[in-house]
Write a protein that holds these residues in place. Sequence first.
Motif, PDB file in Angstrom:
ATOM      1  N   GLY A  42     -18.771 -18.645 -19.059  1.00 42.41           N
ATOM      2  CA  GLY A  42     -18.357 -17.309 -19.477  1.00 42.41           C
ATOM      3  C   GLY A  42     -16.932 -16.986 -19.110  1.00 42.41           C
ATOM      4  N   SER A  43     -16.305 -17.862 -18.298  1.00 45.08           N
ATOM      5  CA  SER A  43     -14.921 -17.633 -17.883  1.00 45.08           C
ATOM      6  C   SER A  43     -13.946 -18.104 -18.965  1.00 45.08           C
ATOM      7  N   GLU A  44     -12.960 -17.306 -19.233  1.00 43.83           N
ATOM      8  CA  GLU A  44     -11.881 -17.669 -20.146  1.00 43.83           C
ATOM      9  C   GLU A  44     -10.675 -16.798 -19.832  1.00 43.83           C
ATOM     10  N   PRO A  45      -9.502 -17.410 -19.622  1.00 40.84           N
ATOM     11  CA  PRO A  45      -8.315 -16.606 -19.308  1.00 40.84           C
ATOM     12  C   PRO A  45      -8.098 -15.509 -20.341  1.00 40.84           C
ATOM     13  N   GLY A  46      -7.855 -14.314 -19.855  1.00 41.90           N
ATOM     14  CA  GLY A  46      -7.624 -13.180 -20.728  1.00 41.90           C
ATOM     15  C   GLY A  46      -8.873 -12.409 -21.078  1.00 41.90           C
ATOM     16  N   LYS A  47     -10.059 -12.997 -20.842  1.00 50.40           N
ATOM     17  CA  LYS A  47     -11.315 -12.326 -21.178  1.00 50.40           C
ATOM     18  C   LYS A  47     -12.140 -12.013 -19.945  1.00 50.40           C
ATOM     19  N   ALA A  48     -12.500 -13.035 -19.189  1.00 51.31           N
ATOM     20  CA  ALA A  48     -13.326 -12.818 -18.004  1.00 51.31           C
ATOM     21  C   ALA A  48     -13.185 -14.004 -17.070  1.00 51.31           C
ATOM     22  N   VAL A  49     -13.408 -13.758 -15.791  1.00 46.93           N
ATOM     23  CA  VAL A  49     -13.486 -14.831 -14.800  1.00 46.93           C
ATOM     24  C   VAL A  49     -14.762 -14.611 -14.001  1.00 46.93           C
ATOM     25  N   VAL A  50     -15.530 -15.679 -13.840  1.00 39.31           N
ATOM     26  CA  VAL A  50     -16.757 -15.642 -13.041  1.00 39.31           C
ATOM     27  C   VAL A  50     -16.710 -16.822 -12.080  1.00 39.31           C
ATOM     28  N   MET A  51     -16.731 -16.540 -10.787  1.00 44.51           N
ATOM     29  CA  MET A  51     -16.656 -17.586  -9.775  1.00 44.51           C
ATOM     30  C   MET A  51     -17.854 -17.532  -8.852  1.00 44.51           C
ATOM     31  N   ALA A  52     -18.253 -18.721  -8.387  1.00 49.34           N
ATOM     32  CA  ALA A  52     -19.173 -18.834  -7.257  1.00 49.34           C
ATOM     33  C   ALA A  52     -18.406 -19.489  -6.126  1.00 49.34           C
ATOM     34  N   ASP A 107     -23.565 -19.395   3.019  1.00 54.46           N
ATOM     35  CA  ASP A 107     -23.651 -18.248   2.112  1.00 54.46           C
ATOM     36  C   ASP A 107     -22.854 -18.498   0.840  1.00 54.46           C
ATOM     37  N   TRP A 108     -23.396 -18.026  -0.276  1.00 55.26           N
ATOM     38  CA  TRP A 108     -22.702 -18.053  -1.554  1.00 55.26           C
ATOM     39  C   TRP A 108     -22.366 -16.625  -1.992  1.00 55.26           C
ATOM     40  N   TYR A 109     -21.272 -16.515  -2.739  1.00 51.29           N
ATOM     41  CA  TYR A 109     -20.861 -15.255  -3.344  1.00 51.29           C
ATOM     42  C   TYR A 109     -20.586 -15.515  -4.817  1.00 51.29           C
ATOM     43  N   ILE A 110     -20.987 -14.588  -5.660  1.00 52.16           N
ATOM     44  CA  ILE A 110     -20.624 -14.610  -7.070  1.00 52.16           C
ATOM     45  C   ILE A 110     -19.722 -13.404  -7.317  1.00 52.16           C
ATOM     46  N   ALA A 111     -18.622 -13.633  -8.004  1.00 49.37           N
ATOM     47  CA  ALA A 111     -17.709 -12.528  -8.326  1.00 49.37           C
ATOM     48  C   ALA A 111     -17.240 -12.670  -9.763  1.00 49.37           C
ATOM     49  N   ALA A 112     -17.178 -11.549 -10.469  1.00 54.64           N
ATOM     50  CA  ALA A 112     -16.745 -11.542 -11.863  1.00 54.64           C
ATOM     51  C   ALA A 112     -15.793 -10.380 -12.098  1.00 54.64           C
ATOM     52  N   ILE A 113     -14.811 -10.631 -12.951  1.00 52.08           N
ATOM     53  CA  ILE A 113     -13.851  -9.605 -13.369  1.00 52.08           C
ATOM     54  C   ILE A 113     -13.749  -9.653 -14.886  1.00 52.08           C
ATOM     55  N   ASN A 114     -13.763  -8.494 -15.508  1.00 57.06           N
ATOM     56  CA  ASN A 114     -13.769  -8.376 -16.962  1.00 57.06           C
ATOM     57  C   ASN A 114     -12.443  -7.802 -17.457  1.00 57.06           C
ATOM     58  N   ASN A 115     -12.108  -8.064 -18.721  1.00 55.96           N
ATOM     59  CA  ASN A 115     -10.914  -7.461 -19.317  1.00 55.96           C
ATOM     60  C   ASN A 115     -11.252  -6.085 -19.887  1.00 55.96           C
TER      61      ASN A 115
END
Length: 612
Positions: free
Chosen positions: A525-535, A541-549
């Motif tokens: 689902g990650s694509e520069p300019g659209k969204a980034v989703v990282m684990a 411990d794990w973290y999931i973080a997402a940022i949307n345009n």
Amino acid sequence: MKISASCILPLCAGLISLVLMASAAQARQVKVMSPDGKVAATVDDDGGILTYRVTADGKPVLEPSPIGLRTNGHDLGKAVSIKSFRRGKIDDRYPIFGGKAWASNKANTATISVASNGETIEADVHVANDGVAVRLRLPALSERRIDADQSGWKLAGGNPRLWATEFFSDYENVYAETTLDKMGDKNYGLPLTAKVNGLWVTLSEAAVVDYGDSSIHLHDGMLVTRLYADPDGWHTNEAVVQPWRVTIIARDLTQLVNSTLVQNLNPPPSKALAEAKWIRPGRSSWQWLAIGDPLESDQKQWVDWTHQLGFEYYLIDEGWAKWQQPWQSLADTATYARAHGVGIWVWIHSNDVATPAARQALFRRFADIGVVGVKVDFPQGANREWTNWYIATAKEAAADHLMVDFHGAAKPSGTERTWPNVLTREGVRGHEWHITRYNRKLPPEHDTILPFTRYVVGPGDYTPTVFEPKELQGNSWAHELAQMVIFTSPYLSMGGHPATYLANPGLDVLKAVPAIWDQTLVLEGSEPGKAVVMARRRGNDWYIAAINNGEARDLTVKLSFLQKGPWQLVGLGDDQDKPDAYNRQSKPVTPDQSITLNMRARGGFVAHLQKR
């Protein structure tokens, strides 16, 4: 580091090959393969021009691109002839602060002896599984003049998509998507990321030491370096080492963000610095974005807030020198903070440490009162003199056991490997730009491009995560919190007011987020300019973080990266009715499950996963 025995043309074989044509007028070539055999760089002197081309997985990445510089009125890189070469091998591993715990440094190399314009110079080639780097080295010559840099990159694939930033000398401009043919004659900053024949390719430079920093511009379809801060060049009596011209190559975004090629191209630290216990990554509170100048009267309150958050540091920014008793108040605050397990960082202007004597005196005074780090702001454009200033400042800060954050700074070139006390630098348009009191707002795409451009080459001090409703300017709380996870900075200086953190319903997750990571994955689902989703993982411990345009979107995230469960997930998603609220969930999950992210425009998501 292990270096193999050398060989002289034309007797070499194996991973590096030399092809001598039948006639002396024809080209000579040196080909270097990566350790995994998938990346190749070929250097040749066809037509008397020193160029290199790069392939990966059999597909072209760079068409013939120049390696050169102009000195004493002569173009070294033209009228050239390859004479001999020797090969080498690097196999190294070292700890690193950032998106993962260890850097792998494996490469095959060549050092090529080249005759050009009456001089014998050397071209270095470094080919790793994650990319290629080239540079020139010139012997010492009395009063040698460096006139211009003449290296460049000719991207294959016709007219690739790319993500670039128009050049500012403080590297604080937005990133946006464009194509090669739309760049025009503008100056652009490095790094730049392109999609070339299905591969992710990031261009930058490494080991900018005793040499001017470079921008790039488009000329005849080629991205060419420009010594923007040294338009008239410089004189030197020393040997000249051109910075590495770096081409990072990745098959997917996880490989891209995990590249340490830029750091690998720098020398390792001294044993003392490598083992230094006083170099400690951590999170920091900071008052400037929240209230402006620091107040002399409330410094203990800021320390108390920092302690309540569990942050390791508190930064006293610009304005402390105007206090009635600046040095006594700094000393008192440092003493109080130390008793509460908090380290104090202090802002200074680069003019305060412009000379060796000034640096040594000020750094010693800070160390004597218990300050642990300095934020050095407003350096001048990075000409040769100022790139040397960065190194000297890092070295002299290390002598007094001070960590460093360079602000208003040139892009990183991996020198933090040599000077690990430099935990971060700005060189990014971050949250200082997204602020109402200056009527400034970041475009929604910018945050989704940064992880795949600027952050590929080193940590950046974005100063993330502001919860005040008026400062969101369209961002959601989840978007702001995700910045803390995604924008890597081993000195993680937080932009928001601590009181808003302590009152936020996501406080438990915020307090748990670390400053450095052991592992990073970029998810579907990650694509520069659209969204980034990282684990990202720290310890168990794990973290999931997402940022949307700027467009609302739903994404499905598979949890297959988790080890066998069960796991407990605490998730903070977007409230669809208001930006300053969360859709909070807490539930058990297993690796065979997925979660759905329902992100607002300029939204986000953060989850903390702990094994039950």
